[in-house]
Design a protein around this motif. Sequence first.
Motif, PDB file in Angstrom:
ATOM      1  N   ASP A  36      -6.163  -2.700   9.870  1.00  0.00           N
ATOM      2  CA  ASP A  36      -6.147  -4.114   9.512  1.00  0.00           C
ATOM      3  C   ASP A  36      -6.136  -4.246   7.984  1.00  0.00           C
ATOM      4  OD1 ASP A  36      -6.264  -4.854  12.171  1.00  0.00           O
ATOM      5  OD2 ASP A  36      -8.441  -4.926  12.213  1.00  0.00           O
ATOM      6  N   VAL A  37      -5.509  -5.305   7.493  1.00  0.00           N
ATOM      7  CA  VAL A  37      -5.401  -5.525   6.047  1.00  0.00           C
ATOM      8  C   VAL A  37      -6.145  -6.814   5.698  1.00  0.00           C
ATOM      9  CG1 VAL A  37      -3.846  -5.890   4.096  1.00  0.00           C
ATOM     10  CG2 VAL A  37      -3.194  -4.337   5.943  1.00  0.00           C
ATOM     11  N   ILE A  38      -7.050  -6.712   4.713  1.00  0.00           N
ATOM     12  CA  ILE A  38      -7.885  -7.833   4.295  1.00  0.00           C
ATOM     13  C   ILE A  38      -7.408  -8.321   2.931  1.00  0.00           C
ATOM     14  CG2 ILE A  38     -10.253  -8.625   3.933  1.00  0.00           C
ATOM     15  CD1 ILE A  38      -9.701  -7.520   6.710  1.00  0.00           C
ATOM     16  N   GLU A  39      -7.397  -9.643   2.752  1.00  0.00           N
ATOM     17  CA  GLU A  39      -7.077 -10.240   1.455  1.00  0.00           C
ATOM     18  C   GLU A  39      -8.268 -11.038   0.965  1.00  0.00           C
ATOM     19  OE1 GLU A  39      -3.145 -12.168   0.189  1.00  0.00           O
ATOM     20  OE2 GLU A  39      -4.443 -13.909   0.565  1.00  0.00           O
ATOM     21  N   VAL A  40      -8.669 -10.794  -0.278  1.00  0.00           N
ATOM     22  CA  VAL A  40      -9.759 -11.535  -0.922  1.00  0.00           C
ATOM     23  C   VAL A  40      -9.158 -12.318  -2.078  1.00  0.00           C
ATOM     24  CG1 VAL A  40     -11.899 -11.356  -2.230  1.00  0.00           C
ATOM     25  CG2 VAL A  40     -11.542  -9.897  -0.256  1.00  0.00           C
ATOM     26  N   ARG A  51      -5.268  -7.298  -1.812  1.00  0.00           N
ATOM     27  CA  ARG A  51      -5.113  -6.920  -0.405  1.00  0.00           C
ATOM     28  C   ARG A  51      -5.418  -5.437  -0.261  1.00  0.00           C
ATOM     29  NH1 ARG A  51       0.202  -9.789   2.354  1.00  0.00           N
ATOM     30  NH2 ARG A  51      -0.409 -11.960   1.949  1.00  0.00           N
ATOM     31  N   VAL A  52      -6.278  -5.110   0.711  1.00  0.00           N
ATOM     32  CA  VAL A  52      -6.604  -3.702   0.951  1.00  0.00           C
ATOM     33  C   VAL A  52      -6.686  -3.471   2.459  1.00  0.00           C
ATOM     34  CG1 VAL A  52      -7.867  -3.403  -1.222  1.00  0.00           C
ATOM     35  CG2 VAL A  52      -9.079  -4.146   0.820  1.00  0.00           C
ATOM     36  N   PRO A  53      -6.291  -2.276   2.944  1.00  0.00           N
ATOM     37  CA  PRO A  53      -6.402  -1.961   4.364  1.00  0.00           C
ATOM     38  C   PRO A  53      -7.767  -1.364   4.701  1.00  0.00           C
ATOM     39  CG  PRO A  53      -5.228  -0.217   3.243  1.00  0.00           C
ATOM     40  CD  PRO A  53      -5.554  -1.245   2.190  1.00  0.00           C
ATOM     41  N   VAL A  54      -8.157  -1.490   5.953  1.00  0.00           N
ATOM     42  CA  VAL A  54      -9.330  -0.775   6.447  1.00  0.00           C
ATOM     43  C   VAL A  54      -8.930   0.692   6.611  1.00  0.00           C
ATOM     44  CG1 VAL A  54     -11.041  -0.590   8.287  1.00  0.00           C
ATOM     45  CG2 VAL A  54     -10.153  -2.837   7.621  1.00  0.00           C
ATOM     46  N   THR A  59     -13.884   1.981   6.070  1.00  0.00           N
ATOM     47  CA  THR A  59     -14.321   1.231   4.899  1.00  0.00           C
ATOM     48  C   THR A  59     -13.145   0.537   4.224  1.00  0.00           C
ATOM     49  OG1 THR A  59     -14.038   3.114   3.394  1.00  0.00           O
ATOM     50  CG2 THR A  59     -16.187   2.873   4.482  1.00  0.00           C
ATOM     51  N   ILE A  60     -13.481  -0.428   3.362  1.00  0.00           N
ATOM     52  CA  ILE A  60     -12.506  -1.065   2.496  1.00  0.00           C
ATOM     53  C   ILE A  60     -13.034  -0.979   1.068  1.00  0.00           C
ATOM     54  CG2 ILE A  60     -11.579  -2.647   4.219  1.00  0.00           C
ATOM     55  CD1 ILE A  60     -13.378  -4.809   3.081  1.00  0.00           C
ATOM     56  N   TYR A 117      -2.454  -7.181  10.997  1.00  0.00           N
ATOM     57  CA  TYR A 117      -3.206  -6.539  12.061  1.00  0.00           C
ATOM     58  C   TYR A 117      -2.546  -5.215  12.463  1.00  0.00           C
ATOM     59  CZ  TYR A 117      -5.391 -11.145  12.751  1.00  0.00           C
ATOM     60  OH  TYR A 117      -6.077 -12.319  12.596  1.00  0.00           O
ATOM     61  N   ARG A 118      -3.321  -4.419  13.197  1.00  0.00           N
ATOM     62  CA  ARG A 118      -2.751  -3.193  13.759  1.00  0.00           C
ATOM     63  C   ARG A 118      -1.639  -3.565  14.750  1.00  0.00           C
ATOM     64  NH1 ARG A 118      -7.208  -1.545  17.000  1.00  0.00           N
ATOM     65  NH2 ARG A 118      -7.935  -3.647  16.576  1.00  0.00           N
TER      66      ARG A 118
END
Length: 415
Positions: A36-40, A51-54, A59-60, A117-118
């Motif tokens: 999964d990729v998260i954007e802050v 943007r960083v992936p799990v 961890t991220i 998402y995956r």
Amino acid sequence: MNQARTARPLFLAALMTALLSATGLKGAEYRLQAGDVIEVSVAGIPELRQRVPVQLDGTITFPVLGTLPAEGAPFSDLRSRIQAIAATKIFRLRTPDGRELQRMFDPEEVTASIVDYRPVFVSGHVARPGEQGFRPRMTVREAVAFAGGFPEIRRADTPLYDTANLRSEYVGIWLNVAREQARIWRIRTDLGDKLEFDPASVPPSPVSDGAVSEILNREMEYRAVQRLDHDRAKEFYRKGLQLADEQIKYLSEQQQKEEQGVLADTQELQKITELVSRGTLTTPRLTDARRDLLLSSTRQLQTNAQLMQVKRQRAELAREVEKIDDQRRVRLLAELQEAGLKLAGERARLQSADEKLRLLGMRVPGVSEGSGKVDYIVFRRGASGRERLIVDPETELEPGDVVEVRPGAEQTALR
């Protein structure tokens, strides 16, 4: 004097949080997994968006925020942790004129979202098994449709052609045509055209009857998100203009007071100078009067500089308000042109695929051509490990699901 010095930081802080005040979306509970990729992002500060992936270790890692455990955690919990940590950090920001500012942000100014998402995987009795990008509310029926639907059942009199590939090619091209047609309809409505989607603009569906409706729903969801972002941006600049107007009003009043103070100190200095020349007052009193005039003149210059800066910022915001609608229209027109060209190419490819099928004496592929029962099995990672679920075509998938399509006894007998 103190109020004038603090006015600009207060204006900037309020301006940065104006956009966030218009937000309020609430996502569904979801537990993160590797891939999964998260954007802050921070309200009003696009350069802080990351943007960083799990990672595989669960961890991220974000710049400044550090490394956080993420896998298996509810996304709302991770978002709260990110906001709490960000609120304790000092960020260095560079303004357009080259100055460097240090800022701390409140938790509500920091947002986190899942932007990718995956993938899911489809195997078994489909034309194109393999990996597919996950989309929220994606159903088993959609996954099978994007995998090309069911391949043709081979019989003894079937010519020696790769019919499965040809039929899956037709389905894939048809999906592209339907998507581009729906995209053009969405863009034209965004540009102000009052029109309903014409189902006749799309060739007959070779997959499920609800495929076009599902594609339209995705386009309408995208349109709603884009319009919301556009409205937020306009609201952000409008609130910035309101804050700037209040700041200009305050500084203008302060400027008048400073001018009156300078005038009074100038008159006082003239009186004292005359008295000193007559010998009525001593020289130290003249020195004090000159110092008072210098201080009041300095305050006046500072207030004038702050007022000019706020007016310049207001003018920049006003230009952005004027440009934002024009920029959106230019972008939509470019998208419309791109979609039109792509649709023309896909229609030509669809026509070619249709002619190939007719030359082979084959019908356009469709779900209804298969006889017998089809079983849908979803393999999903749960809290207790991998789960095996028997589902129906309308079951919604989750990121990382593996869908296996198995033909029933009647279809197997026809092979």
